[in-house]
Design a protein around this motif. Structure first.
Motif, PDB file in Angstrom:
ATOM      1  N   SER A 471       0.839  -1.214   0.000  1.00 35.13           N
ATOM      2  CA  SER A 471       0.000   0.000   0.000  1.00 35.13           C
ATOM      3  C   SER A 471       0.864   1.251   0.000  1.00 35.13           C
ATOM      4  O   SER A 471       0.617   2.199  -0.745  1.00 35.13           O
ATOM      5  N   ARG A 560      -8.755  12.958   6.854  1.00 30.49           N
ATOM      6  CA  ARG A 560      -8.928  12.535   5.464  1.00 30.49           C
ATOM      7  C   ARG A 560      -9.034  13.763   4.559  1.00 30.49           C
ATOM      8  O   ARG A 560      -9.605  14.786   4.945  1.00 30.49           O
ATOM      9  N   GLU A 640      -6.602   7.162  -5.073  1.00 28.52           N
ATOM     10  CA  GLU A 640      -6.010   6.810  -3.774  1.00 28.52           C
ATOM     11  C   GLU A 640      -6.772   7.421  -2.597  1.00 28.52           C
ATOM     12  O   GLU A 640      -7.453   8.432  -2.760  1.00 28.52           O
ATOM     13  N   VAL A 641      -6.609   6.815  -1.442  1.00 26.92           N
ATOM     14  CA  VAL A 641      -7.117   7.402  -0.192  1.00 26.92           C
ATOM     15  C   VAL A 641      -6.070   8.424   0.246  1.00 26.92           C
ATOM     16  O   VAL A 641      -4.876   8.116   0.310  1.00 26.92           O
ATOM     17  N   ALA A 662      -6.777   1.984  -1.562  1.00 26.93           N
ATOM     18  CA  ALA A 662      -7.568   1.331  -0.510  1.00 26.93           C
ATOM     19  C   ALA A 662      -7.359  -0.178  -0.535  1.00 26.93           C
ATOM     20  O   ALA A 662      -7.465  -0.844   0.482  1.00 26.93           O
ATOM     21  N   THR A 663      -7.051  -0.714  -1.719  1.00 26.14           N
ATOM     22  CA  THR A 663      -6.752  -2.150  -1.811  1.00 26.14           C
ATOM     23  C   THR A 663      -5.637  -2.366  -2.831  1.00 26.14           C
ATOM     24  O   THR A 663      -5.584  -1.676  -3.860  1.00 26.14           O
ATOM     25  N   LEU A 846      -7.313   5.357   6.240  1.00 23.35           N
ATOM     26  CA  LEU A 846      -7.222   4.152   5.406  1.00 23.35           C
ATOM     27  C   LEU A 846      -8.273   3.121   5.828  1.00 23.35           C
ATOM     28  O   LEU A 846      -8.899   2.484   4.988  1.00 23.35           O
ATOM     29  N   THR A 847      -8.487   3.002   7.137  1.00 23.85           N
ATOM     30  CA  THR A 847      -9.509   2.060   7.655  1.00 23.85           C
ATOM     31  C   THR A 847     -10.888   2.474   7.145  1.00 23.85           C
ATOM     32  O   THR A 847     -11.667   1.647   6.646  1.00 23.85           O
ATOM     33  N   ALA A 849     -11.674   4.216   4.520  1.00 24.51           N
ATOM     34  CA  ALA A 849     -11.813   4.002   3.070  1.00 24.51           C
ATOM     35  C   ALA A 849     -11.974   2.516   2.749  1.00 24.51           C
ATOM     36  O   ALA A 849     -12.786   2.135   1.900  1.00 24.51           O
ATOM     37  N   LYS A 850     -11.199   1.658   3.429  1.00 22.31           N
ATOM     38  CA  LYS A 850     -11.313   0.204   3.190  1.00 22.31           C
ATOM     39  C   LYS A 850     -12.716  -0.277   3.547  1.00 22.31           C
ATOM     40  O   LYS A 850     -13.323  -1.059   2.816  1.00 22.31           O
ATOM     41  N   LEU A 853     -15.279   0.734   0.942  1.00 16.99           N
ATOM     42  CA  LEU A 853     -15.130  -0.105  -0.256  1.00 16.99           C
ATOM     43  C   LEU A 853     -15.802  -1.466  -0.043  1.00 16.99           C
ATOM     44  O   LEU A 853     -16.513  -1.968  -0.922  1.00 16.99           O
TER      45      LEU A 853
END
Length: 932
Positions: A471, A560, A640-641, A662-663, A846-847, A849-850, A853
């Motif tokens: 990442s 964010r 991207e995040v 995010a992934t 990041l959490t 955004a994941k 998704l």
């Protein structure tokens, strides 16, 4: 050694003699003709109270100095000791300033002779030491140092260390000594004077077998080329049966204890390579996974004459593989294997650049010292790898000028034989096993042109880190200090840095070539760029503060940065990024015109001039990268995040902008797993509830094409560990941070008294750690314990761990990096406290955004991401306690959600079965005492 040296150490009431701090103990050790000839020490009455912290540090109290002499009573003795001598001390300016003040106040004329500093000498002569503290150097040289922070003990150890340093100095090659003498005029001590005095008495040691001189620099001699191994086919046959494996290992290790799990791992790895299958192996603590994969790798590499890459996340594991596991492997195998460590290009020293800058005028102190360190290091190193050196931050800046970088102008023939980077590549190309790190492994994927030899077979140790490293690798990062440092390298014309040097070189360039920008115009552009960069980071801090306005009492914030946000702070930041991007484009245009003209003239340029052109080209490439990041993150709408991290107490200096996908599952699948024949991922923590589903989803592996093997630890956890859960703590989310900290602090005090220290406390957030540390200190209940806290006590993770192991009654408070990779076997650690279950905060960018998704894909964000991620971290933390089959210990979980919620069971089911006890802390404390 005909000179006289007097080694001095003082204990004092504070750090500032000018503000009335006084000496409370004086000690001197006299060295003549290379031997200790006299020792003198005395307590001194400072005629003022000794502060409590000084008493704690030195063990010297008011009662002890009450009847001691005043300094005036021993000043004559001090003067006679120092007469005609070098004044030597560990951090000499501290001791000298105190002594000078006291001597002058006693009516003496003070000391105006030559001084030598053992800190400075140690930094030069031990360029690779972990630490230059007196106690650490004493330990390194196996000197007895029984009473640190008492002047007589410190002075004697400093004197013994000084004699060792003199011996090391005398054994250096003459050419190195001459260069050190030339450079040492820029030091704080009088080392230059001493070296000039002593040059003739040192042994001429450039004739040593281990040294060779190239272009006036002394190097450790290169090893001769490795012999070719004549292979017997039978020797290379993989030992299928248990008996054969035992026989091979016992060949080099008579007391080898057979581990069934380790043999299972060997067979799994060998079959995966043979059948070209991707494989996941979770190997519990104590399985011996390094040998579990290295032995089958060695057989497969030899049989197929193919190199295999082993990638790790940490430098510690790389060093363990190289210095412990590989030598063991070489000792037991019936054939020769060759294993090398390969790092990224700029980890290696560029000898041409170092040679060019060696005798530059006007160096600052850090640069001078670093040059001297490197000269000594070159007589010891075989790799030229920067990680071996202990550099100051100023030394790191100098390293950036002399590190290895791709050359576009000339092939330097003068250093080809000695070039460290080329040697590393040559060694890797002919090796059986190449050890590297996850980032370098991934550089192939990004298309950045990796330096790794092509290989279809890869073992990824510490495999649970692959997703997070990927990442970061596929993302961007921009922080104030490095951006400022980059732009400052170019400098304005008056600052006489790269810009000035470039203009000197292009002074012959026809004026038509400068039609884009004259020197004056380019100078103005650089000034504008400096101003805009400062504005950009100020606006970034303003945006972050505005977004985090509701986070009261938290200093380190993460917010964010989204394209849907239309606040004025965001618009201002984007406009600033646009202006900065245009300014960079103009600066780059001006540089490109000059560089292209210089390239056309390269035959008429000297090597130093060509080096300057290289430096400007390198700077332009980095500046172009900065512009691309600005465009990707602020001007184009990339996927991207994005988020900002900063400390609101000093916003600008510690503001960082990050962007990550995010992934990375699809990128890893297509660009990595589908391009390799067999990738074997191993770690002690890959499964959640005994399933590999989570890790496979995160890194893009398919269940039907991946071998999945879980090998339990051989340790008998039910006999070695007790898991305790106090039921008299509040639910973590039901009270404020302050209330929770008060409650856990009381429990920590109770636990520490029951365990007598040897306690590691794991937090999930720095703010809670800091508040707990302060409250423990304030309470005064644990004053006899050594409190060591990450981010508060100075030093790296390994130094904090070493300090923890050094003291009988120690408590270590850690967060993030302490949840894994910390190895404290035996009785040094007997109790582990997990303050809260390690869930990532839901508003962590990041959490968040994941999870968004996952919800968009119609799945459950908690059970598919938040819970499994927390369980893997919990397993890592749990693994800190038991490191050998004889360890015993207690784990205490403060977070009651582990028993009060449905999902809490998943945490307990993911660790080895251990007895669980619940109760009031007072009762549990009695149990801990009895059990330990």
């Amino acid at each position: 050694m005909l000179n006289k040296f007097v080694v001095i150490d003082l204990e004092t009431t504070g750090n500032t003699p000018k503000k009335g701090d006084k000496i409370i103990q004086f000690a001197a050790v006299v060295i003549e003709n290379g031997k200790i000839t006299e020792q003198f020490s005395s307590l001194i009455n400072p005629e003022k109270p000794i502060p409590v912290f000084i008493e704690e540090l030195t063990g010297i109290n008011d009662e002890m100095v009450k009847d001691a002499p005043l300094f005036t009573e021993i000043s004559e003795k001090v003067q006679s000791l120092l007469e005609g001598a070098y004044f030597v001390a560990h951090n000499v300016l501290f001791d000298l300033s105190f002594l000078q003040e006291e001597l002058l106040q006693a009516g003496s004329e003070g000391f105006y002779g030559s001084v030598l500093d053992t800190v400075e000498m140690a930094r030069i002569l031990y360029p690779t030491a972990d630490s230059y503290k007196l106690s650490d150097l004493a330990e390194k040289e196996k000197l007895t140092h029984d009473r640190p922070h008492q002047a007589d003990s410190d002075a004697l150890v400093t004197a013994e260390l000084f004699l060792i340093l003199l011996k090391r100095l005398s054994l250096l090659p003459t050419v190195t000594l001459r260069q050190l003498t030339q450079l040492s005029g820029g030091l704080k001590s009088d080392l230059q004077l001493f070296l000039e005095d002593m040059m003739d008495t040192f042994e001429a040691s450039n004739i040593l077998d281990s040294i060779e001189i190239v272009n006036d620099i002394a190097f450790k001699k290169n090893h001769t080329e490795k012999e070719t191994d004549i292979l017997n086919k039978e020797d290379c046959k993989y030992p299928e049966s248990e008996e054969e494996k035992v026989e091979i290992i016992r060949h080099g290790f008579k007391s080898f204890i057979k581990r069934v799990g380790q043999f299972k791992m060997m067979d799994t790895v060998y079959q995966s390579l043979q059948l070209s299958r991707h494989t996941l192996i979770e190997a519990g603590t104590g399985v011996g996974k390094s040998l579990g994969y290295l032995l089958p790798l060695a057989y497969f590499a030899k049989q197929n004459k193919r190199p295999i890459i082993v990638s790790t996340h940490t430098i510690q594991l790389q060093e363990q593989l190289l210095n412990k596991e590989i030598p063991f492997l070489k000792n037991i195998l019936p054939f020769k294997i060759d294993a090398v460590l390969l790092k990224g290009r700029n980890q290696y020293l560029n000898l041409e650049k170092f040679h060019q800058t060696l005798m530059d005028e006007n160096d600052n102190y850090d640069t001078t010292l670093t040059k001297m360190q490197i000269l000594v290091w070159l007589t010891e190193t075989e790799t030229g790898d920067r990680d071996e050196l202990n550099l100051s931050s100023g030394g790191q800046l100098y390293w950036n000028k002399i590190k290895e970088e791709p050359s576009i102008l000339f092939e330097d023939k003068g250093w080809q034989e000695r070039d460290f980077y080329q040697k590393a590549i040559r060694n890797a190309n002919s090796a059986d096993i190449i050890i590297t790190n996850h980032s370098l492994l991934l550089s192939d994927i990004k298309g950045a042109g990796s330096i790794l030899p092509a290989s279809d077979y890869v073992v990824i140790d510490e495999g649970h880190h692959l997703e997070k490293v990927a990442s970061r690798f596929f993302g961007y990062s921009l922080d104030y200090l490095s951006t400022r440092l980059l732009i400052s390298q170019f400098g304005t014309y008056e600052q006489k840095q790269l810009f000035y040097e470039m203009e000197q070189l292009t002074s012959r360039l026809p004026s038509s070539g400068k039609k884009f920008f004259t020197s004056f115009e380019l100078n103005q552009l650089v000034l504008d760029l400096h101003y805009e960069m400062d504005e950009f980071f100020k606006l970034m801090a303003l945006y972050a503060k505005a977004k985090a306005a509701n986070k009261k009492g938290i200093n380190r914030i993460k917010v964010r940065f989204t394209s849907t946000d239309s606040c004025r702070e965001r618009k201002a930041l984007v406009h600033s990024a646009e202006r900065m991007s245009f300014l960079i484009k103009d600066v780059l245009n001006a540089i490109d015109i000059r560089i292209n003209w210089l390239k056309a003239q390269k035959d008429s340029l000297s090597i130093p001039e060509l080096n300057k052109v290289e430096d400007v080209s390198g700077f332009a490439a980095e500046l172009d990268e900065l512009r691309n990041i600005l465009i990707s993150c602020f001007i184009k709408d990339s996927k991207e995040v994005k988020w900002i991290e900063m400390d609101i107490r000093s916003p600008q200096n510690v503001t960082t902008f990050l962007a990550q996908p995010a992934t990375v599952a699809m990128q890893l699948k297509e660009k990595f797993f589908e391009t390799k024949k067999a990738v074997i991922l191993t770690s002690a923590t890959l499964t959640v509830n005994r399933s590999f589903d989570y890790i496979m989803r995160e890194i893009g592996l398919e269940a039907n094409s991946t071998v999945q093997v879980s090998i339990p630890s051989p340790f008998v956890y039910k006999d070695q560990v007790q898991l305790l859960i106090p039921n008299d703590l509040p639910e973590i989310n039901s009270v404020s941070l302050e209330e929770y900290v008060i409650a856990i602090t009381e429990h920590i005090i109770t636990i520490a008294e029951a365990t007598k220290g040897r306690l590691l406390i794991l937090f999930t957030a720095y703010d809670m750690l800091k508040k707990t540390y302060e409250l423990i200190k304030e309470s005064g209940f644990l004053n006899e314990y050594v409190l060591i806290a990450q981010g508060i006590s100075s030093g790296s993770r390994s130094r904090l761990t070493r300090n923890f192991q050094r003291y009988e009654k120690a408590i270590l408070l850690g967060t993030s990096s302490f949840w894994e990779g910390v190895d404290i076997p035996g009785e040094d650690l007997s109790c582990l406290v997990i303050v809260r279950l390690p869930f990532s905060p839901p508003d962590e960018p990041l959490t968040e955004a994941k999870c968004q998704l996952i919800v968009q894909q119609g799945r459950n964000a908690f059970s598919d991401y938040s819970l499994p991620e927390a369980i893997l971290r919990f397993k890592q933390g749990f693994g800190r306690l038991i490191r050998t089959e004889t360890d015993r210990g207690v784990i205490i979980v403060f977070d009651r959600r582990i028993v009060t919620t449905q999902y809490g069971k998943s945490f307990l089911q993911s660790i080895p079965p251990v007895p669980v006890k619940k109760g009031k802390m007072e009762e549990l404390a009695g149990f801990i005492q009895n059990w330990l």
